[in-house]
Write a protein that holds these residues in place. Sequence first.
Motif, PDB file in Angstrom:
ATOM      1  N   MET A  60      -9.764  21.914  -6.098  1.00 35.26           N
ATOM      2  CA  MET A  60      -8.405  21.391  -6.224  1.00 35.26           C
ATOM      3  C   MET A  60      -8.228  20.097  -5.436  1.00 35.26           C
ATOM      4  N   GLU A  61      -8.927  19.986  -4.313  1.00 33.74           N
ATOM      5  CA  GLU A  61      -8.920  18.730  -3.568  1.00 33.74           C
ATOM      6  C   GLU A  61      -9.466  17.600  -4.436  1.00 33.74           C
ATOM      7  N   ALA A  62     -10.513  17.921  -5.188  1.00 37.58           N
ATOM      8  CA  ALA A  62     -11.105  16.918  -6.070  1.00 37.58           C
ATOM      9  C   ALA A  62     -10.112  16.463  -7.136  1.00 37.58           C
ATOM     10  N   HIS A  63      -9.408  17.415  -7.747  1.00 37.20           N
ATOM     11  CA  HIS A  63      -8.384  17.045  -8.726  1.00 37.20           C
ATOM     12  C   HIS A  63      -7.319  16.160  -8.095  1.00 37.20           C
ATOM     13  N   ALA A  64      -6.921  16.487  -6.878  1.00 37.46           N
ATOM     14  CA  ALA A  64      -5.843  15.751  -6.213  1.00 37.46           C
ATOM     15  C   ALA A  64      -6.223  14.310  -5.905  1.00 37.46           C
ATOM     16  N   LEU A  65      -7.493  14.068  -5.629  1.00 33.66           N
ATOM     17  CA  LEU A  65      -7.921  12.745  -5.188  1.00 33.66           C
ATOM     18  C   LEU A  65      -8.474  11.866  -6.306  1.00 33.66           C
ATOM     19  N   THR A  66      -8.694  12.436  -7.488  1.00 34.19           N
ATOM     20  CA  THR A  66      -9.314  11.683  -8.582  1.00 34.19           C
ATOM     21  C   THR A  66      -8.590  10.378  -8.888  1.00 34.19           C
ATOM     22  N   VAL A  67      -7.266  10.394  -8.818  1.00 35.43           N
ATOM     23  CA  VAL A  67      -6.489   9.205  -9.178  1.00 35.43           C
ATOM     24  C   VAL A  67      -6.833   8.025  -8.282  1.00 35.43           C
ATOM     25  N   ARG A  68      -7.289   8.293  -7.051  1.00 36.02           N
ATOM     26  CA  ARG A  68      -7.628   7.206  -6.122  1.00 36.02           C
ATOM     27  C   ARG A  68      -8.906   6.472  -6.538  1.00 36.02           C
ATOM     28  N   PRO A  91      -4.264  10.716 -13.747  1.00 40.03           N
ATOM     29  CA  PRO A  91      -5.575  10.205 -14.170  1.00 40.03           C
ATOM     30  C   PRO A  91      -5.643  10.219 -15.687  1.00 40.03           C
ATOM     31  N   PRO A  92      -6.553   9.462 -16.290  1.00 37.97           N
ATOM     32  CA  PRO A  92      -6.717   9.529 -17.747  1.00 37.97           C
ATOM     33  C   PRO A  92      -7.097  10.949 -18.162  1.00 37.97           C
TER      34      PRO A  92
END
Length: 437
Positions: A171-179, A374-375
Amino acid sequence: MNNFTRTLRRVSARFTVSGAGGLPRLVAPRGCRSPSRAESGGASRRPQAVSTGGAPCLVLGLETSCDETGAAVLCARSGALLGEALHSQKEVHVRNGGIIPTLAQQLHREHIAGVVQEALRASGTSLCHLHAIATSVRPGLALCLAVGLEHSALLLERAGPHAKFIPIHHMEAHALTVRMMQQVEFPFLVLLVSGGHCLLAVARGVDDFLRLGQTLDEAPGDIFDKVARRLSLHNISELSAMSGGQAVEHISKDGNRMAFHFKHPLEKYRDCNFSFSGLRTQVSQTIKQKELEEGIKEGQVLECASSIAAATQYTVAAHIAKRTHRAMVFCLQNSLIPTDNPTLVVSGGVASNSVIKEALGHVATAVGFTVICPPPHLCTDNGIMIGWNGVERLRANVGILPNTSGIRFEPRSPLGVDISEQVSNASIRVPLVNLKI
């Protein structure tokens, strides 16, 4: 000093927050802090020196938490994606009416080596040139997480002692993907919505999250899948290859959401938690009643299927939007998010649902938030987001380990520190917003 402020100060003392914002410049680190007990499996681990010299710093991301086998190679210095590969099990699970963990594990085992090899080939590199391997180890399906962790151990052994291991919270990965796509500074509000999760949190740093609320039972993607199966949408040719969420969204375009009214979940509770099981029960009862009225058996498609799907989708979207609205107000009232251009990041597989995004856009406008997603191809599970989380942790010098020794996969693992009680105690009444969806 009020109780909420005291709580935040205690929470803050537990974290080392990364740079003030954006993507911090990569400096060849000389050491890293010891990982949390959850990262190390409870064992004490010494900080590991990380030195890249002038060579490219390459991170391999590996994802096997559910039904996607993904791998990607990224350059930690530039943040560039160099190569990726993905094997999706979606069609298999659609045919079976849902994910069967043992089958998902088997498919991961059959394809993981090939997926990794293709990602390395596409990036023009090899195992011996990798600086780190980042792998999703929590949360997810136990049998599937085990495949990724086992294969990571094998890859690290082949790559050599210079390669480090970075365990990743899915879930951390999902949260940071936009960066990875644009500069989004901490702190920001994040809504993670998928087939297995639904939560609201404040992202204050790479590994620093305050959890405002989460689902108490099912996730939105799960209810879409179950409603799609109950409506027998797979028997409609144009929907047969779609996931439940895609089928519900597609057929809803032809339906009248006003034809059915479903009670909104948790209306009496002024918090940021979610609930979808009660809604699923309402929808199931409605479908059963309409089958009796139309004189058809379970497995046949109702004439009003599109309207039931539309009403379900609307109720899910409205529920998510209202809880997120409260989270926005709570964050602003308690200075958790800057008032200057506050940001809501929406990620996870269900984040691509257009009706949910539209509903969130309306409440965000009312409060002055900017919504960023994110896309679509990065909203679903993939190796890119895991690799990017590895890049973020490498840059912040957080949670870098010499190998997988002592690491355990964790099927259940809440994200961040829970402050949902403070949200509930605030008892914020949010103004009515016309969602126009």
